[in-house]
Scaffold this motif. Structure first.
Motif, PDB file in Angstrom:
ATOM      1  N   TYR A   1     -21.089  40.355  39.462  1.00  0.00           N
ATOM      2  CA  TYR A   1     -21.509  41.612  38.854  1.00  0.00           C
ATOM      3  C   TYR A   1     -22.445  42.421  39.745  1.00  0.00           C
ATOM      4  O   TYR A   1     -22.752  43.570  39.418  1.00  0.00           O
ATOM      5  N   HIS A   2     -22.927  41.833  40.816  1.00  0.00           N
ATOM      6  CA  HIS A   2     -23.883  42.526  41.680  1.00  0.00           C
ATOM      7  C   HIS A   2     -23.377  42.536  43.115  1.00  0.00           C
ATOM      8  O   HIS A   2     -22.789  41.555  43.589  1.00  0.00           O
ATOM      9  N   GLU A   3     -23.639  43.616  43.789  1.00  0.00           N
ATOM     10  CA  GLU A   3     -23.285  43.729  45.199  1.00  0.00           C
ATOM     11  C   GLU A   3     -24.143  42.763  46.021  1.00  0.00           C
ATOM     12  O   GLU A   3     -25.241  42.374  45.587  1.00  0.00           O
ATOM     13  N   PRO A   4     -23.666  42.365  47.213  1.00  0.00           N
ATOM     14  CA  PRO A   4     -24.439  41.411  48.033  1.00  0.00           C
ATOM     15  C   PRO A   4     -25.887  41.844  48.261  1.00  0.00           C
ATOM     16  O   PRO A   4     -26.794  41.003  48.264  1.00  0.00           O
ATOM     17  N   GLU A   5     -26.125  43.130  48.400  1.00  0.00           N
ATOM     18  CA  GLU A   5     -27.495  43.591  48.654  1.00  0.00           C
ATOM     19  C   GLU A   5     -28.378  43.524  47.407  1.00  0.00           C
ATOM     20  O   GLU A   5     -29.587  43.765  47.499  1.00  0.00           O
ATOM     21  N   GLU A   6     -27.777  43.170  46.251  1.00  0.00           N
ATOM     22  CA  GLU A   6     -28.547  43.047  45.013  1.00  0.00           C
ATOM     23  C   GLU A   6     -28.805  41.589  44.639  1.00  0.00           C
ATOM     24  O   GLU A   6     -29.541  41.320  43.686  1.00  0.00           O
ATOM     25  N   ARG A   7     -28.216  40.658  45.356  1.00  0.00           N
ATOM     26  CA  ARG A   7     -28.327  39.245  44.986  1.00  0.00           C
ATOM     27  C   ARG A   7     -29.623  38.661  45.541  1.00  0.00           C
ATOM     28  O   ARG A   7     -30.080  39.047  46.609  1.00  0.00           O
ATOM     29  N   ASN A   8     -30.195  37.719  44.790  1.00  0.00           N
ATOM     30  CA  ASN A   8     -31.573  37.334  45.115  1.00  0.00           C
ATOM     31  C   ASN A   8     -31.886  35.855  44.965  1.00  0.00           C
ATOM     32  O   ASN A   8     -33.059  35.473  45.011  1.00  0.00           O
ATOM     33  N   GLY A   9     -30.890  34.994  44.758  1.00  0.00           N
ATOM     34  CA  GLY A   9     -31.201  33.576  44.579  1.00  0.00           C
ATOM     35  C   GLY A   9     -29.958  32.729  44.443  1.00  0.00           C
ATOM     36  O   GLY A   9     -28.856  33.136  44.848  1.00  0.00           O
ATOM     37  N   PHE A  10     -30.137  31.551  43.844  1.00  0.00           N
ATOM     38  CA  PHE A  10     -29.048  30.589  43.698  1.00  0.00           C
ATOM     39  C   PHE A  10     -29.062  30.054  42.270  1.00  0.00           C
ATOM     40  O   PHE A  10     -30.123  29.717  41.734  1.00  0.00           O
ATOM     41  N   VAL A  11     -27.872  29.981  41.665  1.00  0.00           N
ATOM     42  CA  VAL A  11     -27.753  29.637  40.256  1.00  0.00           C
ATOM     43  C   VAL A  11     -26.777  28.483  40.092  1.00  0.00           C
ATOM     44  O   VAL A  11     -25.732  28.451  40.750  1.00  0.00           O
ATOM     45  N   PHE A  12     -27.114  27.532  39.213  1.00  0.00           N
ATOM     46  CA  PHE A  12     -26.176  26.489  38.799  1.00  0.00           C
ATOM     47  C   PHE A  12     -26.178  26.450  37.274  1.00  0.00           C
ATOM     48  O   PHE A  12     -27.100  26.953  36.637  1.00  0.00           O
ATOM     49  N   PHE A  13     -25.146  25.864  36.690  1.00  0.00           N
ATOM     50  CA  PHE A  13     -24.992  25.987  35.236  1.00  0.00           C
ATOM     51  C   PHE A  13     -25.040  24.657  34.491  1.00  0.00           C
ATOM     52  O   PHE A  13     -25.572  24.596  33.394  1.00  0.00           O
ATOM     53  N   GLN A  14     -24.487  23.600  35.046  1.00  0.00           N
ATOM     54  CA  GLN A  14     -24.545  22.316  34.355  1.00  0.00           C
ATOM     55  C   GLN A  14     -25.951  21.723  34.470  1.00  0.00           C
ATOM     56  O   GLN A  14     -26.704  22.038  35.386  1.00  0.00           O
ATOM     57  N   SER A  15     -26.263  20.824  33.535  1.00  0.00           N
ATOM     58  CA  SER A  15     -27.614  20.245  33.539  1.00  0.00           C
ATOM     59  C   SER A  15     -27.617  18.861  34.184  1.00  0.00           C
ATOM     60  O   SER A  15     -28.345  17.978  33.759  1.00  0.00           O
TER      61      SER A  15
END
Length: 491
Positions: free
Chosen positions: A423-437
């Motif tokens: 949903y965001h352009e590369p210049e808007e990305r700011n970190g790293f996300v994971f979903f499972q616990s």
């Protein structure tokens, strides 16, 4: 507008968690926008009186009907870093707020039912008629109930209520005695699902259920958490109630105080920096290592700052320590445990790792050290099981400390994955996300961050600086709250 906030906390005078920060930060933002804001709080014996200026008695012998008789209260007035606050002190043998703690008493529902009743009596007797009463969490869930069922018939028919839920897990469960005490009475009336009856215990009343049902509008502290509360187990049993009232339920992301959390002028860090002078962040990393006696070298510093409990994904925090070491990084932890078992666990790890030059575990909380860790770390892990909003990741972004977060609650609304965000352009990305616990998911996100730090340092710095460009101050939430106040005033 004239707004009265009623809450159990307001930082820094009363702070047990993020609620206190929100009450203070939002109130200040509203005042900067030209609105009149007053805050009503309990007068705890253990609050930070050194943060109150000009404390004086404002209303003597306030009569609060309680259990068919009266309890007298004194109401004190003072300024907390510029915010006008009223503190309610009951004069009764129950000693509701003279317990040496804010929460954790067996009669907490009764304590805060009394506070809510006293706050409403204070508004009534002092002839305060705010445009909006903004109340927070289960402790004040009975305020919309009492306004609609009692006080609107006593001259407060034009007041409107916004009810903000910061944590669905704690809802305020009580029995019939609450009805008798507050003068609501009529148990057969309130023990209905459409009023105060708990969704799963037919013999219990639920403060939060009442707040949702009776308030003019209800919000929680991030848009994604509003969805979670309705459609997943994050509503902790209130999903059906929220669905019933979905027309008046929304999410507004919290802000952070940029006067406190600002690497350009932070009084707790030795070297100030911004995007243009980002290289000076490394000077704070050197100071952090010296203070915590960590080895110097070309290694990333990974941090965790926050409570050590199940909500924060404590099992993944523990795993992140050892995985960071296995990847050749350094780990710094600052946090206090809410349960003895977790406290003992991390003290064991602290003693076990005490001589390791690449790790430091600080069990407890130290405000000054927190600022230095944000400024001196390269990454911060936030592996929460649930996180209605989360302030840690927003502070990390402000300080150019790249967040590695689990995709829940407000973390989804603030951290955008460098590799996979659609949903965001590369210049808007700011970190790293994971979903499972699980640990595999955490390792996957950490691996991606470590690989860029090791192989493409310029790109890693770019991601960090992109995070610094975001505005997670109270500016946007303040605008959203003003719009919401206006909406409920005129609907």
């Amino acid at each position: 507008m004239y707004i009265v906030q009623i809450a159990s906390e307001c930082a820094p005078v009363i702070k047990a968690g993020g609620l206190g920060d929100v009450v203070y930060g939002l109130s200040r933002e509203l005042e900067t926008r030209g609105h009149c804001v007053e805050i009503i709080l309990p007068k705890y014996d253990c609050m930070r009186y050194d943060h109150i200026w000009g404390l004086h008695e404002a209303y003597c012998d306030l009569v609060v009907p309680w259990y068919g008789t009266d309890i007298l209260c004194d109401v004190y007035c003072g300024w907390v870093h510029g915010r006008l606050c009223f503190f309610i002190e009951p004069k009764s043998w129950e000693m509701f707020f003279n317990r040496g703690c804010y929460y954790g008493c067996d009669d907490d529902p009764m304590r805060f039912a009394f506070f809510s009743k006293a706050a409403m009596e204070f508004l009534l007797r002092s002839n305060k008629r705010p445009d909006v009463i903004h109340c927070h969490d289960w402790q004040t869930g009975l305020i919309p109930v009492m306004l609609f069922e009692i006080y609107k018939y006593n001259g407060m028919e034009f007041q409107r209520v916004l009810y903000t839920i910061h944590n669905f897990k704690h809802q305020g469960i009580a029995g019939t005695d609450i009805l008798e005490a507050t003068g609501l009475n009529r148990p057969e009336y309130y023990y209905q699902y459409g009023r105060l009856r708990d969704n799963f215990n037919p013999f219990a009343l639920n403060f939060m259920q009442g707040g949702i049902t009776y308030a003019n509008h209800v919000n929680t502290v991030s848009p994604y958490h509003a969805w979670e509360a309705q459609h997943t187990d994050q509503g902790f049993g209130l999903g059906h109630t929220l669905h019933t009232h979905q027309y008046k339920f929304s999410g507004i992301l919290n802000g952070i105080d940029y006067e406190v959390w600002n690497p350009e002028e932070d009084r707790y860090i030795p070297h100030h920096y911004d995007i243009a002078t980002f290289e000076d962040k490394a000077l704070n990393k050197k100071v952090l290592r010296e203070r915590l006696m960590l080895a110097h070298g070309d290694k990333p510093v990974v941090a965790f700052i926050g409570r050590l409990d199940d909500q924060k994904g404590v099992h993944l925090v523990h795993h992140a320590i050892y995985y960071t070491l296995s990847r050749g990084g350094q780990f710094v932890l600052l946090g206090s445990a809410t349960e003895k078992g977790i406290n003992d666990w991390f003290w064991h790890e602290k003693l076990h790792l005490n001589d390791n030059p690449d790790v430091h575990l600080e069990i407890g909380f130290n405000e000054e050290l927190a600022h230095l860790i944000y400024a001196g770390s390269d990454m911060i892990v936030v592996p929460s099981n649930f996180e209605p909003c989360g302030l840690t990741q927003m502070i990390g972004l402000r300080y150019g400390t790249v967040p590695i977060v689990r995709g829940v609650g407000g973390l989804v609304n603030t951290v955008f994955d460098w590799d996979y965000d659609g949903y965001h352009e590369p210049e808007e990305r700011n970190g790293f996300v994971f979903f499972q616990s699980d640990t595999v998911a955490l390792e996957s996100a950490m691996d991606r961050a470590f690989d860029i730090w090791e192989k493409e340092p310029a790109l890693f710095n770019q991601i960090a600086q992109q995070g610094m460009q975001y505005d997670f101050s109270w500016n946007h939430p303040g605008q959203d709250y003003v719009a919401l106040y206006d909406y409920i005033r005129h609907k």
